[in-house]
Design an enzyme around this catalytic site. Structure first.
Site, PDB file in Angstrom:
ATOM      1  N   CYS A 246       0.844  -1.194   0.000  1.00 43.02           N
ATOM      2  CA  CYS A 246       0.000   0.000   0.000  1.00 43.02           C
ATOM      3  C   CYS A 246       0.890   1.259   0.000  1.00 43.02           C
ATOM      4  O   CYS A 246       1.576   1.508  -0.977  1.00 43.02           O
ATOM      5  CB  CYS A 246      -1.000  -0.028   1.160  1.00 43.02           C
TER       6      CYS A 246
ATOM      7  N   HIS B 120      -3.319  -4.749   1.122  1.00 39.77           N
ATOM      8  CA  HIS B 120      -2.815  -5.085   2.459  1.00 39.77           C
ATOM      9  C   HIS B 120      -2.814  -6.600   2.642  1.00 39.77           C
ATOM     10  O   HIS B 120      -3.785  -7.169   3.149  1.00 39.77           O
ATOM     11  CB  HIS B 120      -3.706  -4.443   3.526  1.00 39.77           C
TER      12      HIS B 120
ATOM     13  N   GLU C  51      -1.377  -8.289   4.787  1.00 39.95           N
ATOM     14  CA  GLU C  51      -1.274  -8.637   6.211  1.00 39.95           C
ATOM     15  C   GLU C  51      -2.635  -8.676   6.920  1.00 39.95           C
ATOM     16  O   GLU C  51      -2.717  -9.101   8.068  1.00 39.95           O
ATOM     17  CB  GLU C  51      -0.339  -7.647   6.927  1.00 39.95           C
TER      18      GLU C  51
END
Length: 202
Positions: A80, A171, A173
């Site tokens: 990002c 993202h 994660e």
């Protein structure tokens, strides 16, 4: 050999990246000081706000240190806002930060109507679709000849690799799927093995 990956802890989803890296089999640490870079095999630059991250990197001496980290052949993964930090060119006048990756990026590219959404992406190098979370996501407008496009969404580039630099608009994660982190850990393993061979003079 245990692969040790740092997550730049100036802003963004540091704990989530650490969890994903651990799921992918790496040792993972939050990086708050330049001196920590020397003990790492790879570095993640997480999401957040790119101008803020850039200012903090300059304040704490990370710009030149991370450029040297890349010059030493160690992998870097920008997600990002981290993608923006890696880019050589930022559409709309923002000065480049690290300027390492031969690409032009656009901030908040999906607009306010689609500030956040999830989708399944085909990513080159992964054996199954990856669940991707986009939040005020940038995208890659164009890449140079040495950059491999890894994933496209609605005709727009959302993940790319240039040698030992990896970047994505989303993202990775924020889901339980650590496949892209595992891909990055494998890049770090490869780089560490190559460095070890070179040091032995084989």
């Amino acid at each position: 050999m245990t692969i040790k990956i740092g997550v730049l802890a100036l802003q963004g989803a540091v704990a989530e990246h650490i969890r994903s890296l651990q799921q992918a089999g790496a040792e993972a640490v939050a990086v708050k000081r330049v001196e920590q870079l020397s003990e790492l095999h790879g570095l993640v630059i997480p999401g957040g706000e790119s101008t803020t991250i850039g200012k903090l990197m300059r304040k704490y001496g990370f710009i030149e240190a991370i450029r040297q980290f890349a010059a030493d052949g160690k992998p870097i993964f920008g997600t990002c806002a981290g993608l923006i930090v890696l880019a050589q060119r930022i559409d709309g006048g923002e000065e480049p930060h690290l300027g390492l990756m031969d690409m032009t990026v656009v901030r908040n590219a999906f607009g306010r109507q689609r500030e956040s959404f999830e989708t399944d992406l085909e990513v080159a190098g992964l054996d199954r679709p990856l669940r991707a979370v986009f939040i005020r996501a940038p995208l890659i407008k164009e890449v140079g000849p040495g950059v491999e496009v890894l994933s496209v969404y609605n005709g727009e580039i959302v993940a790319a690799r240039q040698n030992r630099l990896l970047a994505c608009s989303f993202h990775p994660e924020l889901t339980d799927d650590s496949a892209l982190h595992a891909y990055f850990v494998a890049m770090a393993e490869e780089a560490a093995a190559e460095k070890s061979v070179n040091q032995r003079g084989v």
